[in-house]
Enzyme design. Structure first.
Site, PDB file in Angstrom:
ATOM      1  N   LYS A  91       4.668   0.731   8.212  1.00  0.00           N
ATOM      2  CA  LYS A  91       4.426   2.122   7.599  1.00  0.00           C
ATOM      3  C   LYS A  91       5.477   2.866   7.606  1.00  0.00           C
ATOM      4  CE  LYS A  91       1.304   6.038   8.446  1.00  0.00           C
ATOM      5  NZ  LYS A  91       0.244   6.374   9.304  1.00  0.00           N
ATOM      6  N   GLY A 123       0.978  -1.351   0.187  1.00  0.00           N
ATOM      7  CA  GLY A 123      -0.110  -0.061   0.024  1.00  0.00           C
ATOM      8  C   GLY A 123       0.774   1.284  -0.023  1.00  0.00           C
ATOM      9  N   GLY A 162       0.472   5.910   0.138  1.00  0.00           N
ATOM     10  CA  GLY A 162      -0.376   7.297   0.457  1.00  0.00           C
ATOM     11  C   GLY A 162       0.507   8.204   0.327  1.00  0.00           C
ATOM     12  N   GLY A 163      -0.153   9.629   0.755  1.00  0.00           N
ATOM     13  CA  GLY A 163       0.730  10.682   0.835  1.00  0.00           C
ATOM     14  C   GLY A 163       1.798  10.844   1.868  1.00  0.00           C
ATOM     15  N   TYR A 164       1.688   9.707   2.975  1.00  0.00           N
ATOM     16  CA  TYR A 164       3.024   9.774   3.908  1.00  0.00           C
ATOM     17  C   TYR A 164       3.975   8.980   3.403  1.00  0.00           C
ATOM     18  CZ  TYR A 164       0.735   5.160   3.852  1.00  0.00           C
ATOM     19  OH  TYR A 164       0.227   3.850   3.674  1.00  0.00           O
ATOM     20  N   GLY A 165       3.808   7.892   2.249  1.00  0.00           N
ATOM     21  CA  GLY A 165       4.738   6.826   2.003  1.00  0.00           C
ATOM     22  C   GLY A 165       4.082   5.659   1.500  1.00  0.00           C
ATOM     23  N   LYS A 166       4.876   4.412   2.023  1.00  0.00           N
ATOM     24  CA  LYS A 166       4.335   3.233   1.660  1.00  0.00           C
ATOM     25  C   LYS A 166       4.326   2.252   2.809  1.00  0.00           C
ATOM     26  CE  LYS A 166       6.581   3.277  -2.877  1.00  0.00           C
ATOM     27  NZ  LYS A 166       7.679   2.534  -3.809  1.00  0.00           N
ATOM     28  N   ASP A 209      -9.607  11.293  12.433  1.00  0.00           N
ATOM     29  CA  ASP A 209      -9.548  11.027  10.831  1.00  0.00           C
ATOM     30  C   ASP A 209     -10.220   9.577  10.538  1.00  0.00           C
ATOM     31  OD1 ASP A 209      -8.720  11.360   8.194  1.00  0.00           O
ATOM     32  OD2 ASP A 209      -6.807  10.560   8.341  1.00  0.00           O
TER      33      ASP A 209
END
Length: 960
Positions: free
Chosen positions: A666, A645, A647-651, A762
């Site tokens: 994460k 996976g 997202g904006g934070y990384g993988k 969130d």
């Protein structure tokens, strides 16, 4: 200086032995145990001064006992410890005893990892500040003999897994906030009925509810005490209680029990104390003929059938106290009753007893009180010259109609029950804070409150009883060879629960202070039932005070001095200098090895707050620090094959621990590293919350410029993946209800059970993960906030969250409350129904559903919105209620929205409506946004907030 060959051989031997000892000192305690004990120390304030250096066993740290270089006991009662219990305690695999009692500022949740201590025999934490649920993992402690968690703030239900503790002798959960039913085994789950070796069920002063299950008791049991008083238990007393013929004390008082008392209760011929008072019991008074050891009987304040004074009471030859206030007694009391040889107190007030009160001439000197106020006694004539018994006949005919002004027609003033036990000396004046002992020596005693749950006597000023108690206490301390000079008891009183409280003072022998070791041992004697008082005192518990006057605190000066002497002496001979050098090298390597082990368990070692956006050192409760090299190994150098996976934070990467356990890692990309505060928040929050519907944090990595979080691996991805069809998992209506319930329970835990409460901030379908059984787990706590001021009810903060799920009230006011999570959850509920994203092609799901809904039509006229995968061809029981609840959650004003606990209850009701038991459990982050511009914000979901593509005004909210 004499040369080496001329030195005395004895000195050489001594120096050689001393040198060899230096080699062994660094390795005396197992390095993993060193790291674990230091992790405990890092979580606590007021640890003993001896807790210095690198070697808990070799340096003889107070409260730490070792066998073969392994820590096997931690006893730190009454030390004034503050803090929480670190999850690293599970690394002490040889631990057999934990006693942290009487540290009122030691609290927090009990870590689930405590279930890993497979050799633990004694878990004793009396009178601390622990709260939250008792972890189910406690049922894994197969060697546990003593489980004493009384007088804390534990909540939730009694874990059924306790039934697995086949060696358990003592179960004490008294004086907590436990609720729910008493668990029994079902064939697939354990229960307390399996504890056939246990002799003590102490569950009083909680909030337990439901009936006392008949299955709880059997003839195989060896119970001595059943103490269920002061709960919310209902239903009848099970007749199976009469099968447990080993019982000695039964307290079922102060509940809401109903129905008749089982007729076979008189089979309990070993019972000395029976409390059935303050219930709603009905039917005839039970016949207790044959209970010849019974000394204390209290059946007051029930709804028994009206009856004459029962003749069987006069056969109870051991009776000291009879309390039958308000039990519908009538008729005359037989004279022979007062001749019972041990009778002390009779309370028959608030009945309709009548006739003449005749206590005869053969009553014994022990008889002190007869309370018959508010009856119909017409005559009473004390016999002149006889010992005067205190008789109370206020509001009887003999006082009302005759106008007699005798003493028995007035309510006597309560006498002080404090008894001064005999001393053989004259008390002497002592300096500040010291107290004169019974032997007239000034000292600093160890003090506390000794509480007897069911004493078999009611006269509190009986010196004989207390002299016996003092002797039993001294015998108990003497048998453990403790330096106790004398014991004092005073201030005896009955509390509102009919418990007898005594102030206890224990005085030291041969000095005026105790040291830490002795205090721990005295406290252990009193908390571990090593002190076993005989009748008439019975079961008890102890509340020790923190001790402030420790003598002889160890310092490191002696060790340093000895080392200096050894080194100086060894310098006299070249060979010994060489030996010392070799020993020093060895010790240095051992020290480094221990430091590395400590560092592995100390995630604070490399935390640099200046590089972490000002975020201070994380306060962890059970999370492990991983090195970057470890994680590279577990993920095959972060290979793309393990990328699951992004997202904006990384993988997010899948990894495999050496144990074979799957983990999710994460990994933040470099441009996201500025979020040190969010990184710290997620570590702290996830490490302190433990719930089956929250993703568990296993650890983190803050090494080589990396920020990584290591979670349990949740195999079925996010709820968004399943709703979109990406995962290939079909979610029917029932499964969606269960996912909604699990997510709601996780949120309710954060809002209502976490201390302080936590707002997730969130909530969305990408942050709800599904495990192998499709159970929901709430994830991603990077934006969460602690509700430190619960009275204020909100947190003023920058607006952050995900568009579409963001609470409009929070967006407009910047006042964050738990109702902001409720709004987001309402959007998730609508997403469960429709499988649509919250905002699609400029249309906002909440507004669209509200506009289309018609409660008069089938399925509320939402056919075109419902996801076909939900199973439209079947009957969707409860769907209308689900829609109503979702719309309650997304109301404009937070005050109009339900609490998450209420949402949980509603979804449980919907599941029951669908014909399912809501307790049957079987069956990553997208971009966040914050307000970046000042001025008056528009409503985030008004029509002019969207263009055709569903974008939102960049001047208002930007990706972080």
């Amino acid at each position: 200086m004499r040369c080496y060959s001329e030195m005395n051989p004895k000195i050489l031997v001594f120096l050689l032995v001393a040198s060899l000892q230096i080699c062994s000192i660094a390795a005396r305690t197992d390095i993993d145990d060193v790291a674990a004990v230091k992790a405990l120390k890092g979580m606590w304030e007021n640890t003993p001064p001896s807790w210095e250096g690198q070697d808990p066993c070799g340096d003889q740290w107070d409260g730490i006992k070792c066998i073969n270089s392994r820590v096997n006991s931690i006893q730190l009662s009454s030390m004034g410890l503050k803090g929480q219990l670190s999850g690293y305690i599970s690394d002490l695999q040889e631990l057999q005893t934990i006693d942290l009692s009487y540290n009122k500022d030691l609290g927090g949740p009990l870590p689930t990892s405590i279930g890993s201590l497979k050799k633990l025999e004694n878990l004793i934490m009396v009178g601390c500040g622990f709260f939250g649920p008792i972890p189910d993992s406690i049922g894994s402690l197969q060697q546990l003999v003593f489980l004493s968690l009384n007088s804390n703030k534990f909540s939730g239900q009694i874990p059924p897994s306790i039934g697995n503790l086949s060696q358990l002798f003592w179960l004490d959960l008294t004086d907590n906030k436990l609720e729910g039913p008493i668990p029994i085994s079902t064939g697939t789950t354990p229960g307390l009925d399996m504890l056939i070796k246990t002799k003590h069920f102490h569950l009083g002063k909680n909030q337990l509810s439901g009936r006392i299950p008949p299955e709880l008791f059997s003839s195989d049991m060896r119970l001595k005490h059943v103490l269920f008083d002061s709960n919310k238990l209902t239903g009848s007393i099970p007749s199976t209680l009469g099968l447990v013929q080993t019982l000695e004390v039964v307290r079922l008082d102060r509940n809401s029990l109903t129905g008749p008392v089982p007729s076979n209760l008189n089979k309990l011929t070993n019972v000395s104390d029976l409390f059935l008072s303050n219930n709603k019991l009905s039917g005839p008074l039970p016949n207790l003929t044959g209970m010849n050891i019974l000394s204390y009987l209290d059946m007051s304040n029930n709804s028994f059938d009206a009856s004459n004074f029962p003749p069987w009471i006069s056969t109870l030859q051991s009776l000291t106290t009879l309390v039958m206030e308000n039990t519908q007694l009538q008729g005359q009391i037989p004279t022979r009753f007062f001749s019972l040889p041990y009778l002390q107190t009779v309370d028959l007030s608030n009945n309709t007893l009548n006739g003449t009160l005749d206590i005869g001439t053969s009553y014994r000197d022990r008889l002190q009180l007869i309370d018959l106020r508010n009856n119909l006694i017409a005559e009473y004539s004390p016999i002149p010259g006889q010992k005067q018994v205190e008789v109370i006949l206020v509001n009887n005919l003999v006082c009302k109609e005759t106008g007699v002004s005798a003493d028995y027609c007035t309510i006597p003033r309560p006498n002080s029950s404090n008894v001064s036990l005999p001393n053989n000396c004259e008390p002497i004046p002592c300096r500040s804070n010291q107290i004169s002992s019974p032997k007239c020596k000034c000292a600093y005693p160890y003090t506390g409150l000794l509480v007897f749950i069911a004493p078999s006597f009611s006269v509190l000023d009986n010196k004989t009883n207390y002299i016996l108690l003092v002797q039993q206490l001294m015998d108990s301390f003497s048998s453990k060879q403790l330096p106790v000079d004398s014991v004092s008891i005073s201030n005896q009183r009955k509390d509102p629960f009919s418990y007898l409280e005594l102030k206890l003072e224990v005085f030291p022998s041969n000095q005026d202070h105790f040291n830490r070791s002795v205090i721990s041992q005295i406290a252990f004697v009193l908390s571990n039932a090593n002190f076993n008082p005989t009748k008439p005192f019975g079961p008890y518990f102890f509340h020790g005070d923190s001790y402030q006057y420790f003598a002889g605190e160890a310092t490191g000066s002696n060790n340093s001095l000895n080392t200096s002497i050894i080194i100086g002496a060894v310098a006299g001979g070249f060979a010994l200098v060489l030996l010392l050098l070799l020993a020093g090298v060895y010790a240095y390597h051992q020290k480094k090895r221990a430091e590395r082990a400590t560092e592995r368990n100390n995630p604070f070692a490399h935390w640099d707050s200046t590089q972490s956006s000002g975020a201070g050192v994380p306060q962890l409760k059970g999370a492990r620090c991983f090195s970057f090299e470890e994680l590279k190994k577990y993920t095959s150098n972060f290979s793309e094959a393990n990328n699951i996976g992004s997202g904006g934070y990384g993988k997010v990467y899948r990894g495999i621990l050496p144990s074979g356990e799957l983990i999710a890692i994460k990994r933040a990309q470099q441009i996201s590293l500025q979020g040190g505060l969010e990184f710290k928040t997620e570590i702290e929050l996830l490490s302190r919350v433990h719930h089956k519907n929250l993703v568990s944090l296993l650890g983190f990595c803050f090494d080589q410029g990396e920020q990584m979080l290591i979670y349990e691996f949740v195999p079925n991805g996010s709820l968004r993946d399943s709703l979109s069809g990406k995962s290939g998992t079909r979610l029917d209506w029932i499964r969606r209800l269960k996912i909604a319930l699990g997510s709601a329970r996780g949120l309710a835990y954060l809002h209502e059970l976490a201390n302080p409460p936590i707002i997730h901030r969130d909530i969305k379908t990408t942050n709800i993960l599904l495990d192998e059984c499709l159970n929901a787990k709430v994830a991603d706590f990077g934006l969460s906030k602690l509700m430190g001021d619960t009275e204020k009810g909100h947190v003023t903060t920058q607006v952050k969250g995900t568009m579409g799920y963001l609470d409009p009230e929070y967006y407009m006011t910047q006042l964050l409350t738990e109702k902001s999570d409720v709004y987001s959850f309402g959007v998730v509920m609508l997403e469960l129904l429709t499988a649509r994203k919250p905002i699609e092609r400029g249309k906002y799901i909440v507004r669209e559903v509200k506009m289309a809904m018609d409660r008069k039509k089938d399925l509320y006229n939402l056919h075109e919105f419902l996801d076909p995968g939900i199973g439209l061809e079947t009957t969707l029981k409860g769907l209308n209620k689900f829609v109503d609840l979702a719309l309650e959650c997304v109301k404009e004003s937070g005050a109009d929205r339900p609490k998450m606990g209420e949402v949980v209850k509603e979804i449980e009701d919907i599941l029951q409506l669908a014909g399912l038991n809501p307790n049957n459990e079987s069956a990553s982050t997208s971009a966040s946004y914050e307000e970046a511009a000042k001025g008056s914000p528009r409503h985030p979901y008004s029509k002019d907030s969207f263009d055709y593509s569903g974008a939102f005004p960049p001047s208002k909210i930007q990706p972080q």
